[in-house]
Design a protein around this motif. Structure first.
Motif, mmCIF file in Angstrom:
data_model
loop_
_atom_site.group_PDB
_atom_site.id
_atom_site.type_symbol
_atom_site.label_atom_id
_atom_site.label_comp_id
_atom_site.label_asym_id
_atom_site.label_seq_id
_atom_site.Cartn_x
_atom_site.Cartn_y
_atom_site.Cartn_z
ATOM 1 N N PHE A 9 0.749 -1.035 0.045
ATOM 2 C CA PHE A 9 0.010 -0.148 -0.052
ATOM 3 C C PHE A 9 0.957 1.199 -0.101
ATOM 4 C CE2 PHE A 9 -2.600 -3.237 1.918
ATOM 5 C CZ PHE A 9 -3.795 -3.261 1.078
ATOM 6 N N THR A 10 1.994 1.310 0.690
ATOM 7 C CA THR A 10 2.746 2.607 0.789
ATOM 8 C C THR A 10 3.630 2.597 -0.336
ATOM 9 O OG1 THR A 10 4.335 1.202 2.108
ATOM 10 C CG2 THR A 10 2.704 2.454 3.461
ATOM 11 N N HIS A 11 4.039 1.282 -0.900
ATOM 12 C CA HIS A 11 4.952 1.527 -2.227
ATOM 13 C C HIS A 11 4.625 0.474 -3.207
ATOM 14 C CE1 HIS A 11 7.426 2.588 1.480
ATOM 15 N NE2 HIS A 11 8.279 3.374 0.529
ATOM 16 N N PRO A 12 3.520 0.841 -3.818
ATOM 17 C CA PRO A 12 2.570 0.016 -4.573
ATOM 18 C C PRO A 12 3.504 -0.345 -5.960
ATOM 19 C CG PRO A 12 1.731 2.308 -4.836
ATOM 20 C CD PRO A 12 2.770 2.551 -3.730
ATOM 21 N N TYR A 13 4.493 0.276 -6.288
ATOM 22 C CA TYR A 13 5.151 0.104 -7.601
ATOM 23 C C TYR A 13 6.640 -0.605 -7.462
ATOM 24 C CZ TYR A 13 1.754 3.720 -8.905
ATOM 25 O OH TYR A 13 0.453 4.407 -8.966
ATOM 26 N N GLN A 14 6.570 -1.410 -8.413
ATOM 27 C CA GLN A 14 8.041 -2.366 -8.152
ATOM 28 C C GLN A 14 8.688 -2.180 -9.234
ATOM 29 O OE1 GLN A 14 6.799 -6.301 -6.871
ATOM 30 N NE2 GLN A 14 8.868 -6.940 -6.456
ATOM 31 N N ILE A 15 10.231 -2.095 -8.927
ATOM 32 C CA ILE A 15 11.033 -2.384 -10.101
ATOM 33 C C ILE A 15 12.227 -3.261 -9.702
ATOM 34 C CG2 ILE A 15 13.111 -1.045 -11.116
ATOM 35 C CD1 ILE A 15 11.511 1.239 -11.250
ATOM 36 N N GLY A 16 11.895 -4.595 -9.970
ATOM 37 C CA GLY A 16 12.967 -5.557 -9.335
ATOM 38 C C GLY A 16 12.503 -5.892 -8.001
ATOM 39 N N ALA A 17 13.521 -5.950 -7.105
ATOM 40 C CA ALA A 17 13.053 -6.167 -5.539
ATOM 41 C C ALA A 17 12.926 -4.645 -4.764
ATOM 42 C CB ALA A 17 14.441 -7.040 -5.037
ATOM 43 N N ILE A 18 12.887 -3.766 -5.564
ATOM 44 C CA ILE A 18 12.828 -2.434 -5.120
ATOM 45 C C ILE A 18 11.412 -1.995 -5.183
ATOM 46 C CG2 ILE A 18 13.655 0.030 -4.829
ATOM 47 C CD1 ILE A 18 15.566 -2.178 -4.091
ATOM 48 N N ARG A 19 10.759 -1.415 -4.141
ATOM 49 C CA ARG A 19 9.395 -0.903 -4.342
ATOM 50 C C ARG A 19 9.281 0.480 -4.025
ATOM 51 N NH1 ARG A 19 5.670 -5.170 -4.470
ATOM 52 N NH2 ARG A 19 4.015 -3.388 -4.679
ATOM 53 N N LEU A 20 8.452 1.267 -4.983
ATOM 54 C CA LEU A 20 8.310 2.860 -4.894
ATOM 55 C C LEU A 20 6.998 3.448 -4.746
ATOM 56 C CD1 LEU A 20 10.397 3.245 -8.422
ATOM 57 C CD2 LEU A 20 11.286 3.535 -6.085
ATOM 58 N N ASN A 21 6.776 4.428 -4.172
ATOM 59 C CA ASN A 21 5.351 5.018 -3.823
ATOM 60 C C ASN A 21 4.996 5.855 -5.363
ATOM 61 O OD1 ASN A 21 7.487 7.415 -3.673
ATOM 62 N ND2 ASN A 21 5.986 8.445 -2.620
ATOM 63 N N LYS A 22 5.874 6.031 -6.228
ATOM 64 C CA LYS A 22 5.228 6.676 -7.353
ATOM 65 C C LYS A 22 5.997 5.943 -8.412
ATOM 66 C CE LYS A 22 6.016 11.249 -5.691
ATOM 67 N NZ LYS A 22 4.650 11.792 -5.345
ATOM 68 N N GLU A 23 5.246 5.969 -10.019
ATOM 69 C CA GLU A 23 5.733 5.330 -10.969
ATOM 70 C C GLU A 23 6.137 6.536 -11.990
ATOM 71 O OE1 GLU A 23 2.777 3.300 -13.417
ATOM 72 O OE2 GLU A 23 1.452 4.735 -13.279
ATOM 73 N N GLU A 24 5.842 7.643 -11.742
ATOM 74 C CA GLU A 24 6.207 8.855 -12.317
ATOM 75 C C GLU A 24 6.746 9.848 -11.455
ATOM 76 O OE1 GLU A 24 3.535 10.183 -15.720
ATOM 77 O OE2 GLU A 24 2.244 9.280 -14.355
ATOM 78 N N ILE A 25 7.585 10.989 -12.094
ATOM 79 C CA ILE A 25 8.136 12.236 -11.415
ATOM 80 C C ILE A 25 7.490 13.260 -12.010
ATOM 81 C CG2 ILE A 25 10.159 13.456 -10.378
ATOM 82 C CD1 ILE A 25 11.550 10.900 -10.172
ATOM 83 N N GLU A 26 6.714 14.145 -11.479
ATOM 84 C CA GLU A 26 6.017 15.301 -12.009
ATOM 85 C C GLU A 26 6.189 16.424 -11.233
ATOM 86 O OE1 GLU A 26 1.841 13.414 -13.841
ATOM 87 O OE2 GLU A 26 2.293 12.699 -11.607
ATOM 88 N N PHE A 27 6.621 17.535 -11.860
ATOM 89 C CA PHE A 27 7.027 18.772 -11.158
ATOM 90 C C PHE A 27 6.041 19.674 -12.092
ATOM 91 C CE2 PHE A 27 11.013 16.960 -10.502
ATOM 92 C CZ PHE A 27 11.233 17.481 -9.248
ATOM 93 N N ASP A 28 4.645 19.988 -11.420
ATOM 94 C CA ASP A 28 3.666 20.623 -11.802
ATOM 95 C C ASP A 28 3.672 22.070 -11.524
ATOM 96 O OD1 ASP A 28 2.463 18.492 -13.232
ATOM 97 O OD2 ASP A 28 1.297 17.778 -11.468
ATOM 98 N N ASP A 29 3.393 23.038 -12.238
ATOM 99 C CA ASP A 29 3.171 24.470 -11.995
ATOM 100 C C ASP A 29 4.605 25.030 -11.437
ATOM 101 O OD1 ASP A 29 0.783 24.040 -12.404
ATOM 102 O OD2 ASP A 29 -0.071 23.721 -10.511
#
Length: 349
Positions: free
Chosen positions: A120-140
């Motif tokens: 739930f806290t890190h829903p995205y996975q790259i290999g054995a590493i989990r992330l909270n985001k699948e994109e990095i977005e700098f808005d505004d």
């Protein structure tokens, strides 16, 4: 004297927040999290935040202390200590010279005690590493700003992990804390954008790659799309332009296109209208990835004029791209300088 008096009465700061509620979702116990709210001054005088109050002692606030000039953006942030298990909802009150009453902002979520379940806290996975985001977005982003985004990471491998983002473009920098993660430990990568190094106004996209192990190579599996939107500067527009602005209106800001096979494409049309008092300029029109194409018949619209914008989704590209399909418009409408059109379309399995 009468004219000067009239202008003085008209001129005032105006606070506009990008959101009033921040959703944390599920967070880990004893892992503080921060909600950041962007505030833009859409008035004619400097905006000053005098104080920010909290609903409990479990939050710590911070805010832009210097005056926010017309057209510029500041921030209000609140850090939650996450020491109590269960659901939470907290609020903060923002006091500024744009209103006699405070503006209330809220954040909510749920604190869990399971340190090993990062679904739930890190829903995205790259290999054995989990992330909270699948994109990095700098808005505004505004020219001169150096906004940051925290990429939360969890190490679910059986060895010590060193977090590294590879192939950073010149306008990005990244620092990992801590620089090494043990098994089932969490950390973060703080990514900073230098807006003065962005190549142009509007949308700039790139890809960075998360290293999964020493000597890792770049590829689709460890790709993280990055987008940055640099907004136009309205701080120097004349009083006449402020009194007679253009105003954009779209027949839709979200399109639903369903599922597409690899050999299919689907298009929909949006009507763009200028409901303001001066010419509307579409200064930039871009897609965030190659799954979409966009066509616009006119870039300049007189008051009352309309044009058609055709958005096409391509099935053969949907499988190959990461990130949400969407279209960006940058305009000379100071109240809507950036418009995002979301396209709900998926690849048919």
């Amino acid at each position: 004297m009468l004219l000067g008096s009239g202008l003085s009465v008209f001129a005032q700061p105006k606070a506009s927040f990008d959101k009033t509620m921040h959703e944390f979702g599920t967070i880990l116990w004893k892992n503080p999290v921060t909600a950041t709210f962007k505030i833009t001054n859409k008035g004619d005088k400097p905006l000053v935040i005098s104080n920010v109050t909290t609903s409990c002692g479990c939050t710590v606030t911070d805010w832009t202390k210097s005056p926010i000039l017309p057209g510029k953006t500041g921030e209000v942030s609140s850090t939650f200590d996450a020491k109590a298990l269960g659901r939470f909802r907290k609020s903060i009150g923002v006091y500024c010279n744009a209103s006699d009453k405070p503006v209330y902002l809220s954040f909510r979520g749920e604190v869990t005690a399971d340190p090993k379940n990062y679904t739930f806290t890190h829903p995205y996975q790259i290999g054995a590493i989990r992330l909270n985001k699948e994109e990095i977005e700098f808005d505004d982003a505004n020219m001169g700003d150096k906004p940051t985004i925290e990429l939360l990471i969890a190490n679910t491998s059986d060895r010590v992990y060193t977090p590294v983002l590879m192939h950073l473009p010149p306008y990005l920098s990244a620092v990992a804390t801590p620089d090494k993660l043990g098994r089932n430990r969490t950390g973060k990568i703080k990514v900073t954008l230098d807006t003065e190094k962005l190549p142009k106004l509007g949308l700039t996209t790139a890809s960075v790659y998360l290293s999964r192990f020493p000597g890792d190579k770049v590829g689709e599996e460890n790709e993280i799309p990055v987008s940055a939107v640099l907004l136009p500067d309205f701080s120097r527009i004349s009083q006449q332009e402020r009194l007679n602005p253009p105003a954009i209106h779209l027949s839709a800001k979200e399109l639903v296109m369903g599922e597409l096979a690899d050999d299919e494409k689907r298009s929909q049309t949006i009507i763009v209208k200028n409901v303001g008092k001066s010419n509307l300029e579409i200064r930039d029109l871009q897609v965030f990835n190659s799954a979409l194409g966009v066509q616009l018949k006119k870039r300049v619209l007189k008051p009352g004029a309309t044009t058609k914008m055709k958005i096409t989704a391509y099935g053969h590209n949907l499988r190959r791209v990461k990130g949400s399909p969407r279209v960006l418009m940058i305009t000379n409408d100071s109240n809507s300088p950036k418009i995002i059109i979301n396209v709900k379309v998926t690849s048919k399995k």
